[in-house]
Each structure stands twice: as structure tokens, then as C-alpha cells.
Design a protein around this motif. Structure first.
Motif, PDB file in Angstrom:
ATOM      1  N   ALA A   1      21.322 -16.047  -6.697  1.00 57.57           N
ATOM      2  CA  ALA A   1      21.860 -14.875  -7.394  1.00 57.57           C
ATOM      3  C   ALA A   1      20.992 -14.678  -8.622  1.00 57.57           C
ATOM      4  O   ALA A   1      20.884 -15.576  -9.457  1.00 57.57           O
ATOM      5  N   GLY A   2      20.310 -13.530  -8.689  1.00 62.33           N
ATOM      6  CA  GLY A   2      19.453 -13.308  -9.845  1.00 62.33           C
ATOM      7  C   GLY A   2      18.498 -12.157  -9.638  1.00 62.33           C
ATOM      8  O   GLY A   2      18.781 -11.236  -8.865  1.00 62.33           O
ATOM      9  N   THR A   3      17.375 -12.211 -10.330  1.00 57.55           N
ATOM     10  CA  THR A   3      16.392 -11.130 -10.297  1.00 57.55           C
ATOM     11  C   THR A   3      14.989 -11.710 -10.233  1.00 57.55           C
ATOM     12  O   THR A   3      14.791 -12.908 -10.457  1.00 57.55           O
ATOM     13  N   SER A   4      14.018 -10.841  -9.942  1.00 57.03           N
ATOM     14  CA  SER A   4      12.628 -11.266 -10.002  1.00 57.03           C
ATOM     15  C   SER A   4      11.748 -10.101 -10.420  1.00 57.03           C
ATOM     16  O   SER A   4      12.133  -8.930 -10.316  1.00 57.03           O
ATOM     17  N   VAL A   5      10.571 -10.459 -10.889  1.00 64.62           N
ATOM     18  CA  VAL A   5       9.510  -9.499 -11.179  1.00 64.62           C
ATOM     19  C   VAL A   5       8.261 -10.042 -10.496  1.00 64.62           C
ATOM     20  O   VAL A   5       8.043 -11.257 -10.472  1.00 64.62           O
ATOM     21  N   LEU A   6       7.474  -9.146  -9.890  1.00 63.06           N
ATOM     22  CA  LEU A   6       6.285  -9.607  -9.204  1.00 63.06           C
ATOM     23  C   LEU A   6       5.137  -8.636  -9.350  1.00 63.06           C
ATOM     24  O   LEU A   6       5.336  -7.425  -9.484  1.00 63.06           O
ATOM     25  N   LEU A   7       3.951  -9.199  -9.348  1.00 61.05           N
ATOM     26  CA  LEU A   7       2.727  -8.421  -9.270  1.00 61.05           C
ATOM     27  C   LEU A   7       2.353  -8.388  -7.800  1.00 61.05           C
ATOM     28  O   LEU A   7       2.180  -9.432  -7.162  1.00 61.05           O
ATOM     29  N   PHE A   8       2.259  -7.182  -7.247  1.00 55.97           N
ATOM     30  CA  PHE A   8       2.031  -6.958  -5.815  1.00 55.97           C
ATOM     31  C   PHE A   8       0.711  -6.232  -5.662  1.00 55.97           C
ATOM     32  O   PHE A   8       0.486  -5.202  -6.300  1.00 55.97           O
ATOM     33  N   VAL A   9      -0.181  -6.760  -4.835  1.00 57.08           N
ATOM     34  CA  VAL A   9      -1.491  -6.156  -4.591  1.00 57.08           C
ATOM     35  C   VAL A   9      -1.640  -5.973  -3.084  1.00 57.08           C
ATOM     36  O   VAL A   9      -1.419  -6.920  -2.315  1.00 57.08           O
ATOM     37  N   ALA A  10      -1.988  -4.750  -2.656  1.00 53.45           N
ATOM     38  CA  ALA A  10      -2.126  -4.459  -1.225  1.00 53.45           C
ATOM     39  C   ALA A  10      -3.420  -3.717  -0.952  1.00 53.45           C
ATOM     40  O   ALA A  10      -3.913  -2.971  -1.796  1.00 53.45           O
ATOM     41  N   SER A  11      -3.949  -3.927   0.260  1.00 52.96           N
ATOM     42  CA  SER A  11      -5.120  -3.216   0.734  1.00 52.96           C
ATOM     43  C   SER A  11      -4.814  -2.625   2.092  1.00 52.96           C
ATOM     44  O   SER A  11      -4.073  -3.213   2.878  1.00 52.96           O
ATOM     45  N   GLY A  12      -5.416  -1.469   2.367  1.00 52.53           N
ATOM     46  CA  GLY A  12      -5.225  -0.807   3.650  1.00 52.53           C
ATOM     47  C   GLY A  12      -4.391   0.443   3.502  1.00 52.53           C
ATOM     48  O   GLY A  12      -3.514   0.520   2.649  1.00 52.53           O
ATOM     49  N   GLU A  13      -4.685   1.415   4.322  1.00 48.83           N
ATOM     50  CA  GLU A  13      -3.990   2.697   4.242  1.00 48.83           C
ATOM     51  C   GLU A  13      -3.152   3.007   5.474  1.00 48.83           C
ATOM     52  O   GLU A  13      -2.450   4.004   5.506  1.00 48.83           O
ATOM     53  N   VAL A  14      -3.224   2.157   6.509  1.00 46.23           N
ATOM     54  CA  VAL A  14      -2.497   2.407   7.747  1.00 46.23           C
ATOM     55  C   VAL A  14      -1.215   1.587   7.749  1.00 46.23           C
ATOM     56  O   VAL A  14      -1.257   0.347   7.700  1.00 46.23           O
ATOM     57  N   GLU A  15      -0.075   2.273   7.798  1.00 47.82           N
ATOM     58  CA  GLU A  15       1.226   1.616   7.827  1.00 47.82           C
ATOM     59  C   GLU A  15       1.251   0.582   8.945  1.00 47.82           C
ATOM     60  O   GLU A  15       0.844   0.853  10.067  1.00 47.82           O
ATOM     61  N   GLY A  16       1.702  -0.628   8.628  1.00 49.32           N
ATOM     62  CA  GLY A  16       1.805  -1.693   9.605  1.00 49.32           C
ATOM     63  C   GLY A  16       0.542  -2.516   9.763  1.00 49.32           C
ATOM     64  O   GLY A  16       0.549  -3.537  10.454  1.00 49.32           O
ATOM     65  N   GLU A  17      -0.558  -2.098   9.135  1.00 50.33           N
ATOM     66  CA  GLU A  17      -1.812  -2.843   9.250  1.00 50.33           C
ATOM     67  C   GLU A  17      -2.386  -3.233   7.888  1.00 50.33           C
ATOM     68  O   GLU A  17      -3.525  -3.671   7.798  1.00 50.33           O
ATOM     69  N   ARG A  18      -1.585  -3.060   6.854  1.00 50.73           N
ATOM     70  CA  ARG A  18      -2.042  -3.439   5.517  1.00 50.73           C
ATOM     71  C   ARG A  18      -1.924  -4.947   5.317  1.00 50.73           C
ATOM     72  O   ARG A  18      -1.299  -5.639   6.110  1.00 50.73           O
TER      73      ARG A  18
END
Length: 126
Positions: A39-56
Motif C-alpha cells: 500500500a503506497g505510491t511510487s515515482v519513476l523515470l521511464f525511458v522508451a524507444s520505438g514508435e510502433v505499439e507493442g514493439e517498443r
């Protein structure tokens, strides 16, 4: 100890990375609320590559703060990521020595999985 930690994403803030062309990579700060397992919260730094949904592909560094059944409270850092189209590539681990409070000493794996109710962490502490 093993935890199933269900969460919902509650906020997303896109981030610019100076000197990086956003066409091939994007970054954001995300926020989650946990209910169940933790029970709580989080903060995250998220980095993604790719432009095709499902293939990033993505990687993230996440700091979770909360409590578990029995009242233990603290914070811990988890790194996770993988290729969307390849669940066998998904990884996650509790960063050793990153815990505070009752989560001090936590280490192990922390993979994100999905079912009909949504996304959740499977955290196996060693």
C-alpha cells in the motif's frame, strides 16, 4: 518472501532530454498508486524507444514507498524493463542496499506482469 503488488498509473509527465532527438527515444516521470501487496505510491523515470505499439522497448528506475501486510514500512528502488513484444525479455530487480526503514536489506527480483485486472509486480525477495 514473495509479494504481488498491484498498481495503477496515476500520473505521467513527459520530459525533454537535452541533446537527444525525441524521434528515437522519449522520457517521462510516472507516478503510481499501489493497493494490494504494498500500500503506497511510487515515482519513476521511464525511458522508451520505438514508435510502433507493442514493439517498443523500455527501462525504468522506480522508487516505491509504502507498507506491506504486517505493518512493515519503507522505501525501495526497483529497476525494470524489456521489449513489449517479447515477455521473455522482461526483467526487474530490487536494487540491493536501496531500501530504507523496514525495507532495508531487500534484494531480489521484481518483474511486471499483466492479467485481466491489470498490471502488477511479482516481487521475490531473497
Amino acid at each position: 518472501m514473495s509479494l504481488i503488488a498491484r498498481f495503477a498509473v496515476t500520473g505521467v509527465e513527459p520530459r525533454e532530454v537535452e541533446g537527444v532527438d525525441a524521434a528515437w527515444v522519449g522520457a517521462m516521470t510516472m507516478y503510481k498508486t499501489f493497493a494490494g501487496g504494498i500500500a503506497g505510491t511510487s515515482v519513476l523515470l521511464f525511458v522508451a524507444s520505438g514508435e510502433v505499439e507493442g514493439e517498443r522497448s523500455y527501462f525504468a528506475a522506480e522508487r516505491i514507498t509504502g507498507s506491506v501486510d504486517g505493518g512493515a514500512e519503507g522505501s525501495v528502488t526497483i529497476h525494470h524493463g524489456g521489449l513489449e513484444s517479447s515477455p521473455e525479455s522482461w526483467f526487474g530487480h530490487v536494487v540491493p542496499h536501496s531500501g530504507s526503514g523496514s525495507f532495508e536489506g531487500w534484494a531480489g527480483t521484481a518483474k511486471i506482469e499483466h492479467d485481466a485486472d491489470g498490471a502488477y509486480f511479482v516481487i521475490d525477495l531473497s
